[in-house]
Design an enzyme around this catalytic site. Structure first.
Site, PDB file in Angstrom:
ATOM      1  N   GLY A   1      10.464   7.364 -43.415  1.00  0.00           N
ATOM      2  CA  GLY A   1      10.943   6.261 -42.576  1.00  0.00           C
ATOM      3  C   GLY A   1      11.954   5.407 -43.332  1.00  0.00           C
TER       4      GLY A   1
ATOM      5  N   SER B   1      15.135   5.248 -43.045  1.00  0.00           N
ATOM      6  CA  SER B   1      16.423   4.990 -42.384  1.00  0.00           C
ATOM      7  C   SER B   1      16.624   3.528 -42.016  1.00  0.00           C
ATOM      8  CB  SER B   1      16.558   5.880 -41.139  1.00  0.00           C
ATOM      9  OG  SER B   1      15.474   5.658 -40.266  1.00  0.00           O
TER      10      SER B   1
ATOM     11  N   VAL C   1       7.707  12.879 -39.109  1.00  0.00           N
ATOM     12  CA  VAL C   1       6.313  12.950 -39.565  1.00  0.00           C
ATOM     13  C   VAL C   1       5.348  13.382 -38.461  1.00  0.00           C
ATOM     14  CG1 VAL C   1       6.715  11.225 -41.379  1.00  0.00           C
ATOM     15  CG2 VAL C   1       5.743  10.494 -39.176  1.00  0.00           C
TER      16      VAL C   1
ATOM     17  N   SER D   1      -1.177  -2.257 -42.965  1.00  0.00           N
ATOM     18  CA  SER D   1      -0.792  -3.546 -42.350  1.00  0.00           C
ATOM     19  C   SER D   1      -2.015  -4.454 -42.386  1.00  0.00           C
ATOM     20  CB  SER D   1      -0.392  -3.313 -40.891  1.00  0.00           C
ATOM     21  OG  SER D   1      -0.336  -4.536 -40.177  1.00  0.00           O
TER      22      SER D   1
ATOM     23  N   TYR E   1      -1.940   0.461 -32.613  1.00  0.00           N
ATOM     24  CA  TYR E   1      -1.389   0.194 -33.954  1.00  0.00           C
ATOM     25  C   TYR E   1      -2.498  -0.244 -34.911  1.00  0.00           C
ATOM     26  CZ  TYR E   1       1.816  -1.866 -37.447  1.00  0.00           C
ATOM     27  OH  TYR E   1       2.498  -2.196 -38.601  1.00  0.00           O
ATOM     28  N   ALA E   2      -3.334  -1.200 -34.478  1.00  0.00           N
ATOM     29  CA  ALA E   2      -4.403  -1.702 -35.346  1.00  0.00           C
ATOM     30  C   ALA E   2      -5.400  -0.585 -35.675  1.00  0.00           C
ATOM     31  CB  ALA E   2      -5.114  -2.885 -34.687  1.00  0.00           C
TER      32      ALA E   2
ATOM     33  N   LYS F   1      -3.729   1.741 -38.251  1.00  0.00           N
ATOM     34  CA  LYS F   1      -3.610   1.142 -39.582  1.00  0.00           C
ATOM     35  C   LYS F   1      -4.982   1.002 -40.253  1.00  0.00           C
ATOM     36  CE  LYS F   1       0.903   0.638 -39.696  1.00  0.00           C
ATOM     37  NZ  LYS F   1       1.729   1.375 -40.668  1.00  0.00           N
TER      38      LYS F   1
HETATM   39  P1  NAD Z   1      11.231  -0.087 -38.955  1.00  0.00           P
HETATM   40  O1  NAD Z   1      11.124   0.211 -37.503  1.00  0.00           O
HETATM   41  O2  NAD Z   1      12.511  -0.643 -39.463  1.00  0.00           O
HETATM   42  O3  NAD Z   1      10.894   1.177 -39.839  1.00  0.00           O
HETATM   43  C1  NAD Z   1      10.069   2.236 -39.437  1.00  0.00           C
HETATM   44  C2  NAD Z   1      10.773   3.511 -39.847  1.00  0.00           C
HETATM   45  O4  NAD Z   1       9.943   4.622 -39.529  1.00  0.00           O
HETATM   46  C3  NAD Z   1      12.086   3.672 -39.070  1.00  0.00           C
HETATM   47  O5  NAD Z   1      13.106   4.041 -39.982  1.00  0.00           O
HETATM   48  C4  NAD Z   1      11.769   4.800 -38.109  1.00  0.00           C
HETATM   49  O6  NAD Z   1      12.889   5.568 -37.775  1.00  0.00           O
HETATM   50  C5  NAD Z   1      10.773   5.607 -38.953  1.00  0.00           C
HETATM   51  N1  NAD Z   1       9.998   6.522 -38.121  1.00  0.00           N
HETATM   52  C6  NAD Z   1       9.359   6.266 -36.957  1.00  0.00           C
HETATM   53  N2  NAD Z   1       8.822   7.391 -36.472  1.00  0.00           N
HETATM   54  C7  NAD Z   1       9.113   8.371 -37.343  1.00  0.00           C
HETATM   55  C8  NAD Z   1       8.846   9.762 -37.400  1.00  0.00           C
HETATM   56  N3  NAD Z   1       8.171  10.375 -36.408  1.00  0.00           N
HETATM   57  N4  NAD Z   1       9.286  10.453 -38.461  1.00  0.00           N
HETATM   58  C9  NAD Z   1       9.978   9.861 -39.447  1.00  0.00           C
HETATM   59  N5  NAD Z   1      10.302   8.552 -39.452  1.00  0.00           N
HETATM   60  C10 NAD Z   1       9.871   7.832 -38.404  1.00  0.00           C
HETATM   61  O7  NAD Z   1      10.036  -1.074 -39.285  1.00  0.00           O
HETATM   62  P2  NAD Z   1       9.449  -1.556 -40.700  1.00  0.00           P
HETATM   63  O8  NAD Z   1       8.970  -2.931 -40.483  1.00  0.00           O
HETATM   64  O9  NAD Z   1      10.401  -1.282 -41.800  1.00  0.00           O
HETATM   65  O10 NAD Z   1       8.167  -0.629 -40.829  1.00  0.00           O
HETATM   66  C11 NAD Z   1       7.896   0.182 -41.964  1.00  0.00           C
HETATM   67  C12 NAD Z   1       6.392   0.336 -42.116  1.00  0.00           C
HETATM   68  O11 NAD Z   1       5.823  -0.930 -42.470  1.00  0.00           O
HETATM   69  C13 NAD Z   1       5.681   0.791 -40.849  1.00  0.00           C
HETATM   70  O12 NAD Z   1       4.652   1.711 -41.172  1.00  0.00           O
HETATM   71  C14 NAD Z   1       5.094  -0.503 -40.324  1.00  0.00           C
HETATM   72  O13 NAD Z   1       3.964  -0.291 -39.520  1.00  0.00           O
HETATM   73  C15 NAD Z   1       4.742  -1.192 -41.628  1.00  0.00           C
HETATM   74  N6  NAD Z   1       4.556  -2.639 -41.518  1.00  0.00           N
HETATM   75  C16 NAD Z   1       5.587  -3.451 -41.167  1.00  0.00           C
HETATM   76  C17 NAD Z   1       5.352  -4.820 -41.079  1.00  0.00           C
HETATM   77  C18 NAD Z   1       6.435  -5.787 -40.698  1.00  0.00           C
HETATM   78  O14 NAD Z   1       6.119  -6.950 -40.430  1.00  0.00           O
HETATM   79  N7  NAD Z   1       7.696  -5.377 -40.671  1.00  0.00           N
HETATM   80  C19 NAD Z   1       4.088  -5.347 -41.342  1.00  0.00           C
HETATM   81  C20 NAD Z   1       3.065  -4.474 -41.690  1.00  0.00           C
HETATM   82  C21 NAD Z   1       3.312  -3.125 -41.784  1.00  0.00           C
END
Ligand code: NAD
Length: 242
Positions: free
Chosen positions: A12, A14, A60, A133, A146-147, A150
């Protein structure tokens, strides 16, 4: 540089946290493989990172895609790819539920298993960092899938740590609180989002850099005696007053 000579894979990568994690690991000397579905975005990222960084297409949710990505045994794997669905449990469709579980729970296992198998075959240890998370430890409305996913990641982290310690593989999780990225930006622009920030004891959203210390602790030998644990980084959100 703490990670000189190490290889790392970030899923992830990107956007958001994944792109940031890839940069942080590379700055400490790791050669980083940035994995995601949107290869065009990855190419721009790896050009900026340098240090032998490469882009790798990986979905994934597809076992073949994950397997193909583990043509080598990475020293560090950051299991970061994730999605979310905002909707009431009474109304969520089976497709939406499955999409979140398949990405955020099954996807994390697919990547961890492929990483573990590659390391065991290569006869070397490594470190796997699952991005869970605070919603894996407590709940909020309208985020049941989601919960659930996680919380599963937190428990999976402990299970894999137990099974793989004998192979020198450490498995830990980071549980971030709210950090502004593409996954939640629209929400924090709303009144409800602003109200949520006021309930965080530190009265602010997290910044991506707030995760750098925990990430490098778990990725490097500084965390050599840590496995099966989760590090919460949330400005005190989990201990907010009842
Ligand atoms: P984001 O949406 O910018 O990043 C998520 C990334 O996962 C994206 O690049 C998306 O393209 C990629 N992705 C989704 N499905 C996919 C797949 N099938 N195969 C490959 N890549 C895939 O959001 P983020 O906030 O950077 O999230 C990153 C991680 O952090 C996630 O697991 C999210 O649950 C976790 N998270 C984020 C927060 C927050 O507040 N931002 C808090 C807790 C946990």
């Amino acid at each position: 540089m703490k990670l000189e000579g190490r290889t790392a894979l970030v899923t992830g990568a990107s956007s958001g946290l994944g792109a940031h994690f890839a940069q942080v690991l590379a700055l400490q000397g790791a050669q980083v493989t940035c994995a995601a579905r949107r290869v065009d975005r990855l190419k721009a990222l790896v050009a900026g990172i340098g240090n032998g960084a490469r882009a790798l297409e990986m979905d994934v949710t597809r076992p073949d895609s994950v397997q193909a990505g583990f043509d080598q045994a990475y020293d560090i794997v950051v299991n970061n790819a994730g999605v979310t669905h905002d909707g009431r449990a009474l109304e969520i469709s089976e497709d939406d539920w499955n999409w979140v579980i398949d990405t955020d729970l099954n996807g994390v296992f697919r990547v961890a298993q492929a990483a573990g198998q590659a390391l065991v075959s290569a006869g070397k240890g490594g470190t796997i960092i699952n991005i869970a998370s605070i919603l894996g430890l407590r709940v909020a409305g309208n985020l049941s899938a989601y919960a659930t996913a996680k919380a599963g990641v937190v428990q999976m982290t402990r299970s894999l740590a137990l099974e793989w310690a004998r192979h020198g593989i450490r498995v830990n999780a980071i549980c971030p609180g709210y950090i502004e990225t593409d996954i939640n930006r629209a929400f924090f622009a709303t009144e409800a989002g602003q109200a949520l920030i006021k309930r965080v004891p530190q009265r602010r959203l997290g910044r991506m850099q707030d995760l750098d210390g925990p990430l490098l602790l778990l990725a490097s030998d500084d965390g050599a005696f840590m496995t099966g644990t989760e590090i919460v980084v949330d400005g005190g959100h989990l201990v907010s007053s009842l």
